[in-house]
Design a protein around this motif. Structure first.
Motif, short mmCIF file in Angstrom:
data_model
loop_
_atom_site.label_atom_id
_atom_site.label_comp_id
_atom_site.label_asym_id
_atom_site.label_seq_id
_atom_site.Cartn_x
_atom_site.Cartn_y
_atom_site.Cartn_z
N TYR A 67 2.37 5.02 -6.78
CA TYR A 67 3.33 5.75 -7.60
C TYR A 67 4.63 4.97 -7.57
CZ TYR A 67 5.13 9.98 -9.85
OH TYR A 67 5.63 10.89 -10.75
N CYS A 68 5.20 4.70 -8.73
CA CYS A 68 6.41 3.89 -8.81
C CYS A 68 7.61 4.67 -8.30
CB CYS A 68 6.64 3.43 -10.24
SG CYS A 68 8.08 2.36 -10.39
N GLY A 69 8.38 4.05 -7.43
CA GLY A 69 9.57 4.69 -6.89
C GLY A 69 10.85 3.98 -7.29
N LEU B 179 0.82 15.34 -9.27
CA LEU B 179 -0.22 14.41 -8.86
C LEU B 179 -0.93 14.92 -7.61
CD1 LEU B 179 -1.61 11.63 -9.23
CD2 LEU B 179 0.18 10.70 -7.74
N GLU B 180 -0.15 15.40 -6.65
CA GLU B 180 -0.72 15.93 -5.42
C GLU B 180 -1.61 17.14 -5.72
OE1 GLU B 180 0.96 16.54 -1.03
OE2 GLU B 180 1.94 17.85 -2.50
N LYS B 181 -1.16 18.03 -6.57
CA LYS B 181 -1.91 19.24 -6.91
C LYS B 181 -3.19 18.92 -7.66
CE LYS B 181 -0.66 22.13 -10.28
NZ LYS B 181 0.21 23.05 -11.01
N ARG B 182 -3.12 18.00 -8.62
CA ARG B 182 -4.26 17.72 -9.51
C ARG B 182 -5.26 16.74 -8.92
NH1 ARG B 182 -2.99 18.74 -15.33
NH2 ARG B 182 -1.11 20.01 -15.30
N LYS B 183 -4.79 15.74 -8.17
CA LYS B 183 -5.68 14.66 -7.72
C LYS B 183 -5.92 14.62 -6.21
CE LYS B 183 -6.46 13.25 -11.81
NZ LYS B 183 -7.80 13.20 -12.38
N PRO C 134 -4.53 13.22 -3.50
CA PRO C 134 -4.66 11.87 -2.94
C PRO C 134 -4.76 11.88 -1.42
CG PRO C 134 -2.46 12.21 -3.84
CD PRO C 134 -3.25 13.44 -4.16
N GLU C 135 -5.48 10.89 -0.89
CA GLU C 135 -5.55 10.71 0.56
C GLU C 135 -4.27 10.07 1.08
OE1 GLU C 135 -9.00 8.42 1.48
OE2 GLU C 135 -10.38 9.96 0.77
N LEU C 136 -3.66 9.23 0.25
CA LEU C 136 -2.44 8.50 0.61
C LEU C 136 -1.72 8.14 -0.67
CD1 LEU C 136 -0.70 6.86 2.73
CD2 LEU C 136 -2.22 4.94 2.23
N LEU C 137 -0.38 8.26 -0.67
CA LEU C 137 0.43 7.78 -1.78
C LEU C 137 1.14 6.52 -1.33
CD1 LEU C 137 2.23 10.88 -3.34
CD2 LEU C 137 0.53 9.40 -4.41
N LEU C 138 1.00 5.45 -2.11
CA LEU C 138 1.74 4.22 -1.89
C LEU C 138 2.88 4.22 -2.90
CD1 LEU C 138 -1.15 1.62 -1.61
CD2 LEU C 138 0.13 2.69 0.24
N ARG D 270 12.33 4.00 1.09
CA ARG D 270 11.92 5.23 1.77
C ARG D 270 12.91 6.33 1.40
NH1 ARG D 270 8.73 6.42 5.80
NH2 ARG D 270 8.26 4.23 6.20
N GLN D 271 12.38 7.51 1.11
CA GLN D 271 13.22 8.65 0.76
C GLN D 271 12.50 9.95 1.06
OE1 GLN D 271 13.50 8.65 -3.70
NE2 GLN D 271 12.50 6.70 -3.30
N GLN D 272 13.24 11.01 1.09
CA GLN D 272 12.68 12.32 1.36
C GLN D 272 11.99 12.87 0.11
OE1 GLN D 272 12.80 12.20 4.71
NE2 GLN D 272 13.21 14.37 4.68
N ILE D 273 10.81 13.43 0.30
CA ILE D 273 10.10 14.15 -0.76
C ILE D 273 9.78 15.52 -0.17
CG2 ILE D 273 8.15 14.14 -2.35
CD1 ILE D 273 7.94 11.10 -1.83
N PRO D 274 10.68 16.48 -0.37
CA PRO D 274 10.52 17.80 0.26
C PRO D 274 9.21 18.47 -0.12
CG PRO D 274 12.64 17.62 -0.87
CD PRO D 274 11.84 16.42 -1.24
N GLY D 275 8.52 18.99 0.89
CA GLY D 275 7.33 19.81 0.66
C GLY D 275 6.03 19.07 0.40
N ILE D 276 6.05 17.76 0.36
CA ILE D 276 4.81 17.02 0.09
C ILE D 276 3.91 17.07 1.33
CG2 ILE D 276 5.69 14.76 0.74
CD1 ILE D 276 4.05 13.67 -1.66
N LYS D 277 2.62 17.24 1.09
CA LYS D 277 1.65 17.31 2.18
C LYS D 277 0.86 16.02 2.35
CE LYS D 277 1.17 22.29 1.57
NZ LYS D 277 2.28 22.46 0.71
N THR D 278 0.79 15.21 1.31
CA THR D 278 0.05 13.95 1.33
C THR D 278 0.81 12.91 2.15
OG1 THR D 278 -0.77 14.42 -0.89
CG2 THR D 278 -0.91 12.15 -0.15
N PRO D 279 0.12 12.15 2.99
CA PRO D 279 0.80 11.04 3.68
C PRO D 279 1.34 10.03 2.66
CG PRO D 279 -1.39 11.42 4.61
CD PRO D 279 -1.29 12.26 3.38
N VAL D 280 2.51 9.48 2.94
CA VAL D 280 3.17 8.54 2.03
C VAL D 280 3.51 7.27 2.79
CG1 VAL D 280 5.20 8.16 0.59
CG2 VAL D 280 4.17 10.41 0.67
#
Length: 91
Positions: free
Chosen positions: A28-30, A50-54, A56-60, A65-75
């Motif tokens: 995912y482009c940051g 993306l997290e809800k629909r797909k 993912p096992e891991l997001l690259l 590095r930045q905060q993504i509040p509430g995300i459950k997928t490892p980043v």
């Protein structure tokens, strides 16, 4: 090959992630999303969708590095040229 997802605009959510496999590593482009609050909100919203629909096992994420509040997928953040040399931030 690692697929890369993105949400170009809010009304594209129904088709933006077509062809992206479920339960896999997804890029995912940051870069460039910190130019305004609206672009940041769209970027974060895209990650949540993306997290809800797909599921993912891991997001690259390419970018700082930045905060993504509430995300459950490892980043994992991958430094890139643009955010290292051209800094975009809204004030």
């Amino acid at each position: 090959v690692i697929p890369v997802a993105g949400l170009p605009r809010a009304d594209a959510v129904e088709y933006a992630f077509e062809g992206i496999p479920e339960n896999s590593v997804i890029g995912y482009c940051g870069t460039g999303h910190n130019m305004s609050k609206a672009s940041r909100d769209l970027w974060i919203g895209g990650i949540y969708e993306l997290e809800k629909r797909k599921k993912p096992e891991l997001l690259l994420i390419y970018g700082n590095r930045q905060q993504i509040p509430g995300i459950k997928t490892p980043v994992m953040f991958i430094p890139d040229y643009i955010t290292k040399n051209i800094r975009y931030k809204y004030e």
